[in-house]
Structures are given as structure tokens and as C-alpha cells.
Scaffold this motif. Structure first.
Motif: not given
Length: 332
Positions: A156-177
Motif C-alpha cells: 500500500x506504500x505506507x510510509x510508516x515502515x521507515x520510521x518503524x525500522x529506524x525506531x526499532x534500532x533504538x529499542x534496546x536502549x529504551x529497554x535498558x533505561x
């Protein structure tokens, strides 16, 4: 797809997205049992909010076969999950879906398992969502979100994909905090409620997965404590009658569009209870998570915080999380 997103994308997920491109797709079925099923709830929520041409459903694996949805067919993507890859109902569901012509994709920690053999594509994850781990990359939730938002982008060309993939890369830091932030509170919870005979957990929307996992997979399965996940939207239609000053309620507040349901339940409960354990995603440090996906990411963090609480109550009760009466012990 830019190079940064391409590099962050799990290779197994990339193979599925390539296969999806060449197929007509109008329905996604999420099929599993127990905690593996619950981890699919947030992805279902994403599709409800974002998908315009793709409908979705979540099924218990055994009921999926017996209900035999009329919409299951060549235009279907069936996403299955089993940590061990040996859950017999889920293995049977994968075979059933393939017989119907659906594209089958299974998430499992065991790529040589019966579920993997029964499925067309396999996505291997490294960590199960409900254990007390700070690891985020290539965990089950992480890969599920890559897959679902990737399908939305491809179809569907949904633009959420880029934000999600980039955000998931920072998820480990969020978990640690957040683990550090709630560590003392979790220990207090464990000591306070180690002898509780019942504990309820409440949430709504995408956050209901965390309530389900803690109530069913932790308290009932792993701690033998009577429990039940309560949907905040259903609270005032029966369940609130069990509220008394003595009964513990874990109240989860997320960041998605259903937060008003959780806030209403909390406001009422504060009038009649002395044992509310409130975990509010507004307290989380979500640095590195795009605003567009914070509501979708919050249940993952809520679930991880509850993993810390799970370890704390297991330690306080001297009842290891691995202890079982029946699961894997007797025929069933």
C-alpha cells in the motif's frame, strides 16, 4: 528502500517481503497459541489503524483449523508463531493454511523445528518477548513489526515502515533505561504481593498483549497465581464488581488511541482500591523512537517492564519462572 533501512532489515523478513510483492494479498491471519498469540495483538492493531485494503484476524491455532475461515485462500498471508516450533496445534495450522493456498510465514526460535518444516518461510528470532531481557534486536516483537509494516509498505506504500525500522534500532536502549527505572518498584511489587492469591492485569488496544502475557504466561503459567487479563473497555460491563480495597490490580497505560479507556478505568479504581500498581508509558524515556510509532512501540516496552516485575515476584516467592506442573510434563 534506502540503504539504511535495507541494512537494518532482517534477512529472513526481507525474503518474505520479496515474496509478498509478487502476490495479490487481501487478508492477514495471525495464528498461534498463548503468549505467541498475544505478541501478535499489537501487529493486528497496526493493521487496523493503517491498512486500507488488507483485513486481518488473530486466531488460536486450533480454532483456526476448526473454524476454517471462508476468506482463507490464495490471497491470504498466514503468520504463525511458536517459540519451540513444536506446538502441535500451530504446526497443524501451518499445514492447513498451505493446503488452502495461503502464503505461510512462521516465527520461531528453532529454525529446524516441525513448524519451520511446515511453513513456506521461516523467520528466526533470538529472544522471546516475555522474559526479562533487554535485548531488542531480532526479538519476536522486533521482527513482527518489521514484517507487518514492511507488508504495508510493499502493498500500500505506507510510509510508516521507515520510521518503524529506524525506531526499532533504538529499542534496546529504551529497554535498558526502563528496566533500570522500574527495578526498585518491581522489587517492592514482588515483596508486597508474593503471597497474593489473585492479581488482575488491565489494559486496552495494542497494550492488551502485555496484560495478557503477564496474567496468563507469567502469573498463571509460571507462578500458579490466579489471574485474568481484563480489557479496560470491558471493565464497566462486569469485571469492576470484583474490585475491593484488598485485590491487586496492575493498571497499564499506553500511548495509543485507546488510552482514554485505560485512564477511565484507573480513575474509577482509585476511588475504591488501595492496591493499584500503575505502569504508565508516559514515564518511559522514548528517545530515538519516532512520534509516528510511539503508540505502537509502547506495548513492547510495557511488556518488557512487566518482565522485570515477573523476575521480582518469582524471586520473592522462591518460585522460578521455569517451574511447571503439567506443561511439557504430562500428556495433554
Amino acid at each position: 528502500m534506502n540503504a539504511q533501512i535495507q541494512n537494518a532489515l532482517n534477512p529472513d523478513v526481507a525474503k518474505v517481503l520479496e515474496a509478498v510483492q509478487g502476490r495479490s494479498l487481501d487478508r492477514i491471519f495471525f495464528v498461534a497459541c498463548g503468549g505467541s498469540s498475544a505478541l501478535m495483538y499489537p501487529s493486528k492493531y497496526v493493521l487496523d489503524r493503517e491498512a486500507k485494503t488488507i483485513a486481518s484476524d488473530v486466531y488460536n491455532a486450533n480454532e483456526f483449523i476448526h473454524r476454517n475461515p471462508a476468506t482463507l485462500g490464495e490471497g491470504s498471508l498466514v503468520i504463525l508463531c511458536s517459540h519451540s516450533g513444536g506446538t502441535k496445534e500451530t504446526v497443524a495450522a501451518a499445514r492447513f493454511a498451505r493446503e488452502k493456498g495461503a502464503l505461510t510465514v512462521s516465527l520461531t526460535a528453532k529454525p529446524e523445528s516441525p513448524l519451520a518444516e511446515a511453513s513456506e518461510f521461516v523467520i528466526k528470532y533470538e529472544k522471546a518477548s516475555y522474559f526479562d531481557e533487554t535485548v531488542a534486536k531480532n526479538s519476536d516483537f522486533y521482527l513482527m513489526y518489521q514484517l507487518v509494516t514492511g507488508v504495508l509498505n510493499h502493498k500500500e506504500g505506507n510510509a510508516l515502515f521507515s520510521d518503524m525500522v529506524e525506531s526499532l534500532e533504538n529499542l534496546g536502549t529504551v529497554y535498558e533505561k526502563t528496566k533500570a527505572q522500574f527495578l526498585d518498584r518491581s522489587k517492592s511489587f514482588g515483596e508486597t504481593y508474593k503471597d497474593a492469591s489473585i492479581i488482575y492485569t488491565m489494559a486496552s488496544g495494542s497494550n492488551y498483549c502485555a496484560a495478557y502475557m503477564f496474567a496468563v504466561c507469567i502469573l498463571m503459567e509460571m507462578q500458579w497465581i490466579h489471574s485474568h487479563p481484563i480489557h479496560a473497555g470491558e471493565y464497566f460491563h462486569g469485571p469492576f464488581e470484583v474490585l475491593t480495597p484488598e485485590v491487586p490490580f496492575i493498571m497499564l497505560l499506553g500511548l495509543d488511541e485507546t488510552r482514554p479507556l485505560e485512564e477511565r478505568a484507573l480513575e474509577f479504581s482509585r476511588q475504591y482500591s488501595d492496591n493499584l500498581i500503575v505502569i504508565d508509558a508516559k514515564e518511559f524515556d522514548m528517545e530515538g523512537i519516532a512520534d509516528s510509532v510511539k503508540g505502537y512501540i509502547a506495548p513492547l516496552v510495557l511488556n518488557k517492564v512487566l518482565g522485570v516485575y515477573a523476575t521480582a515476584i518469582a524471586t520473592a516467592r522462591n518460585h522460578p519462572l521455569e517451574t511447571r506442573r503439567y506443561m511439557g510434563k504430562v500428556p495433554y
